[in-house]
Design a protein around this motif. Structure first.
Motif, mmCIF file in Angstrom:
data_model
loop_
_atom_site.group_PDB
_atom_site.id
_atom_site.type_symbol
_atom_site.label_atom_id
_atom_site.label_comp_id
_atom_site.label_asym_id
_atom_site.label_seq_id
_atom_site.Cartn_x
_atom_site.Cartn_y
_atom_site.Cartn_z
ATOM 1 N N PRO A 114 21.773 6.815 16.810
ATOM 2 C CA PRO A 114 21.281 7.518 15.617
ATOM 3 C C PRO A 114 20.295 6.660 14.829
ATOM 4 C CG PRO A 114 23.662 7.741 15.819
ATOM 5 C CD PRO A 114 23.244 6.738 16.846
ATOM 6 N N ILE A 115 19.382 7.335 14.142
ATOM 7 C CA ILE A 115 18.315 6.666 13.409
ATOM 8 C C ILE A 115 18.501 6.878 11.911
ATOM 9 C CG2 ILE A 115 15.823 6.615 12.983
ATOM 10 C CD1 ILE A 115 15.471 7.563 15.883
ATOM 11 N N GLN A 116 18.432 5.789 11.157
ATOM 12 C CA GLN A 116 18.383 5.866 9.698
ATOM 13 C C GLN A 116 16.916 5.926 9.269
ATOM 14 O OE1 GLN A 116 21.146 2.259 9.596
ATOM 15 N NE2 GLN A 116 21.509 3.144 7.582
ATOM 16 N N ARG A 117 16.652 6.734 8.256
ATOM 17 C CA ARG A 117 15.293 6.873 7.732
ATOM 18 C C ARG A 117 15.292 6.483 6.259
ATOM 19 N NH1 ARG A 117 15.889 10.598 11.740
ATOM 20 N NH2 ARG A 117 14.047 11.030 13.040
ATOM 21 N N ILE A 118 14.477 5.510 5.909
ATOM 22 C CA ILE A 118 14.390 5.116 4.513
ATOM 23 C C ILE A 118 12.923 5.042 4.102
ATOM 24 C CG2 ILE A 118 16.551 3.820 4.645
ATOM 25 C CD1 ILE A 118 14.860 1.257 4.495
ATOM 26 N N GLN A 119 12.673 5.274 2.830
ATOM 27 C CA GLN A 119 11.320 5.205 2.285
ATOM 28 C C GLN A 119 11.073 3.787 1.762
ATOM 29 O OE1 GLN A 119 9.674 7.873 2.754
ATOM 30 N NE2 GLN A 119 7.852 7.910 1.470
ATOM 31 N N VAL A 120 10.025 3.148 2.283
ATOM 32 C CA VAL A 120 9.654 1.817 1.799
ATOM 33 C C VAL A 120 8.339 1.939 1.031
ATOM 34 C CG1 VAL A 120 10.893 0.446 3.502
ATOM 35 C CG2 VAL A 120 8.636 1.327 4.070
ATOM 36 N N LEU A 176 18.135 -7.048 17.393
ATOM 37 C CA LEU A 176 17.489 -6.258 18.443
ATOM 38 C C LEU A 176 17.635 -4.749 18.223
ATOM 39 C CD1 LEU A 176 18.324 -8.368 21.632
ATOM 40 C CD2 LEU A 176 16.150 -8.208 20.407
ATOM 41 N N ARG A 177 17.861 -4.354 16.993
ATOM 42 C CA ARG A 177 17.921 -2.915 16.726
ATOM 43 C C ARG A 177 16.532 -2.300 16.845
ATOM 44 N NH1 ARG A 177 21.580 -1.774 11.432
ATOM 45 N NH2 ARG A 177 20.798 0.315 11.854
ATOM 46 N N TYR A 178 16.503 -1.094 17.367
ATOM 47 C CA TYR A 178 15.241 -0.358 17.482
ATOM 48 C C TYR A 178 14.732 0.022 16.091
ATOM 49 C CZ TYR A 178 15.342 0.280 22.562
ATOM 50 O OH TYR A 178 15.306 0.061 23.914
ATOM 51 N N HIS A 179 13.409 0.039 15.925
ATOM 52 C CA HIS A 179 12.816 0.381 14.634
ATOM 53 C C HIS A 179 11.395 0.892 14.850
ATOM 54 C CE1 HIS A 179 11.877 -3.829 15.514
ATOM 55 N NE2 HIS A 179 10.731 -3.641 14.851
ATOM 56 N N GLY A 180 10.862 1.555 13.840
ATOM 57 C CA GLY A 180 9.511 2.091 13.924
ATOM 58 C C GLY A 180 9.088 2.670 12.584
ATOM 59 N N ILE A 181 7.928 3.302 12.578
ATOM 60 C CA ILE A 181 7.383 3.937 11.381
ATOM 61 C C ILE A 181 6.971 5.369 11.732
ATOM 62 C CG2 ILE A 181 5.439 3.951 9.742
ATOM 63 C CD1 ILE A 181 7.385 1.814 9.045
ATOM 64 N N ALA A 182 7.449 6.332 10.938
ATOM 65 C CA ALA A 182 7.054 7.730 11.130
ATOM 66 C C ALA A 182 5.575 7.904 10.776
ATOM 67 C CB ALA A 182 7.920 8.631 10.259
ATOM 68 N N GLY A 213 0.815 -1.215 0.000
ATOM 69 C CA GLY A 213 0.000 0.000 0.000
ATOM 70 C C GLY A 213 0.848 1.264 0.000
ATOM 71 N N LEU A 214 0.400 2.259 0.751
ATOM 72 C CA LEU A 214 1.089 3.551 0.789
ATOM 73 C C LEU A 214 2.550 3.416 1.196
ATOM 74 C CD1 LEU A 214 -1.522 5.905 2.530
ATOM 75 C CD2 LEU A 214 -0.810 5.954 0.136
ATOM 76 N N SER A 215 3.381 4.267 0.654
ATOM 77 C CA SER A 215 4.776 4.306 1.081
ATOM 78 C C SER A 215 4.863 4.873 2.493
ATOM 79 C CB SER A 215 5.610 5.156 0.118
ATOM 80 O OG SER A 215 5.179 6.493 0.136
ATOM 81 N N ALA A 216 5.960 4.555 3.160
ATOM 82 C CA ALA A 216 6.147 4.993 4.546
ATOM 83 C C ALA A 216 7.613 5.249 4.805
ATOM 84 C CB ALA A 216 5.614 3.938 5.509
ATOM 85 N N THR A 217 7.887 6.000 5.866
ATOM 86 C CA THR A 217 9.260 6.231 6.310
ATOM 87 C C THR A 217 9.572 5.255 7.429
ATOM 88 O OG1 THR A 217 9.136 8.578 5.733
ATOM 89 C CG2 THR A 217 10.890 7.903 7.232
ATOM 90 N N PHE A 218 10.475 4.319 7.137
ATOM 91 C CA PHE A 218 10.892 3.314 8.112
ATOM 92 C C PHE A 218 12.054 3.884 8.915
ATOM 93 C CE2 PHE A 218 13.452 -0.433 9.284
ATOM 94 C CZ PHE A 218 12.495 -1.191 9.944
ATOM 95 N N LEU A 219 11.969 3.769 10.223
ATOM 96 C CA LEU A 219 12.998 4.266 11.132
ATOM 97 C C LEU A 219 13.789 3.084 11.661
ATOM 98 C CD1 LEU A 219 10.666 6.648 13.204
ATOM 99 C CD2 LEU A 219 11.940 7.197 11.113
ATOM 100 N N PHE A 220 15.104 3.124 11.495
ATOM 101 C CA PHE A 220 15.937 2.010 11.949
ATOM 102 C C PHE A 220 17.077 2.562 12.772
ATOM 103 C CE2 PHE A 220 18.329 -2.055 11.083
ATOM 104 C CZ PHE A 220 17.356 -2.903 11.576
ATOM 105 N N GLY A 221 17.047 2.253 14.072
ATOM 106 C CA GLY A 221 18.058 2.749 14.986
ATOM 107 C C GLY A 221 19.109 1.709 15.303
ATOM 108 N N GLY A 222 19.679 1.832 16.492
ATOM 109 C CA GLY A 222 20.717 0.908 16.929
ATOM 110 C C GLY A 222 20.216 0.017 18.042
ATOM 111 N N LEU A 223 21.152 -0.516 18.812
ATOM 112 C CA LEU A 223 20.794 -1.407 19.913
ATOM 113 C C LEU A 223 20.380 -0.649 21.158
ATOM 114 C CD1 LEU A 223 23.617 -4.088 19.472
ATOM 115 C CD2 LEU A 223 21.240 -4.197 18.685
ATOM 116 N N LYS A 224 20.589 0.663 21.157
ATOM 117 C CA LYS A 224 20.112 1.517 22.242
ATOM 118 C C LYS A 224 19.136 2.532 21.664
ATOM 119 C CE LYS A 224 24.243 2.904 23.347
ATOM 120 N NZ LYS A 224 25.339 3.608 24.035
ATOM 121 N N ARG A 225 18.151 2.911 22.464
ATOM 122 C CA ARG A 225 17.131 3.841 21.989
ATOM 123 C C ARG A 225 17.721 5.185 21.572
ATOM 124 N NH1 ARG A 225 11.623 3.977 22.485
ATOM 125 N NH2 ARG A 225 11.621 2.204 23.924
ATOM 126 N N THR A 226 18.840 5.548 22.185
ATOM 127 C CA THR A 226 19.452 6.849 21.911
ATOM 128 C C THR A 226 20.398 6.829 20.713
ATOM 129 O OG1 THR A 226 21.161 6.314 23.549
ATOM 130 C CG2 THR A 226 19.272 7.610 24.314
#
Length: 217
Positions: free
Chosen positions: A168-174, A188-194, A153-166
């Protein structure tokens, strides 16, 4: 009122190794099976409809969820867990469609994780404005098994961080059909969706679906 735009010109595919060791960006990997994948998704969610779950702290999630497979991920006031039964229907979660499992195992193998045999598929439905905060997938028993994430479906910005919440976060368009895989040192890297932007996908309308495959048991 501004009319939503059809996404007819997707961005160029992303490099496979963009997110670092233990990860793979498989651009358009799911497109080869979308004619089977989309009807199977509809059948699953007719059996176990989408719902907005509540976290242990009482927060109502903006992302609507369902599951299929032997186990389903749930959250409520008692905590996060996997369960064999859908708490909304009091029945087992729908069986994982063969096309789902074949897609997940094929993507994992392509990413360097042969032998992946998922027993759970969490299905998220995003509408404009909904998001998924940074988190780790830690409710599974075996961290040697990867996570396979399919975007529809719609494209989204995927957030991919490191092993700690603090970290740096990479942002890519999927975009529709993209598959992300992470495991090994990235498991166990942190991740989310903007927050999802307004739009209308030519096939699925103003929504994004995400299929996340795990070996939970």
């Amino acid at each position: 009122m501004t009319q939503p735009l059809f996404q007819t010109q997707p961005p160029a595919p992303l490099p496979k190794n963009l997110l670092g060791p233990g990860t793979a960006v498989l651009a358009g990997f799911a497109l080869a099976v979308e004619d089977e994948l989309l009807p199977a998704l509809q059948r699953v969610t007719e059996q176990s409809p989408f719902r907005n779950m509540v976290t242990p702290s009482g927060f109502r999630m903006s992302v609507a969820m369902s599951n299929c497979g032997e186990l389903g991920w749930v959250t409520d006031r008692t905590g996060y867990r996997y369960d064999h039964f859908d708490p909304e229907t009091n029945r087992p979660w729908p069986e994982m469609p063969a096309v789902f499992k074949e897609l997940a195992t094929g993507a994992a193998n392509e990413a360097g994780f042969p032998g992946f045999n998922p027993d759970a598929c969490l299905i998220n439905r995003y509408e404009p404005g909904s998001k998924l905060s940074l988190h780790q997938d830690k409710d599974e028993r075996d961290y040697t098994q990867p996570i396979v994430s399919v975007s529809l479906g719609l494209s989204a910005t995927f957030l991919f961080g490191g092993l700690k919440r603090t970290d740096p976060i990479q942002r890519i368009q999927v975009i529709h059909g993209d598959v992300l895989v992470w495991g090994g040192p990235a498991r166990l890297r942190y991740h989310g969706i903007a927050p999802l932007r307004d739009g209308t996908h030519v096939q699925l309308g103003p929504v994004r679906y995400n299929l996340t495959f795990r070996k939970a048991g």
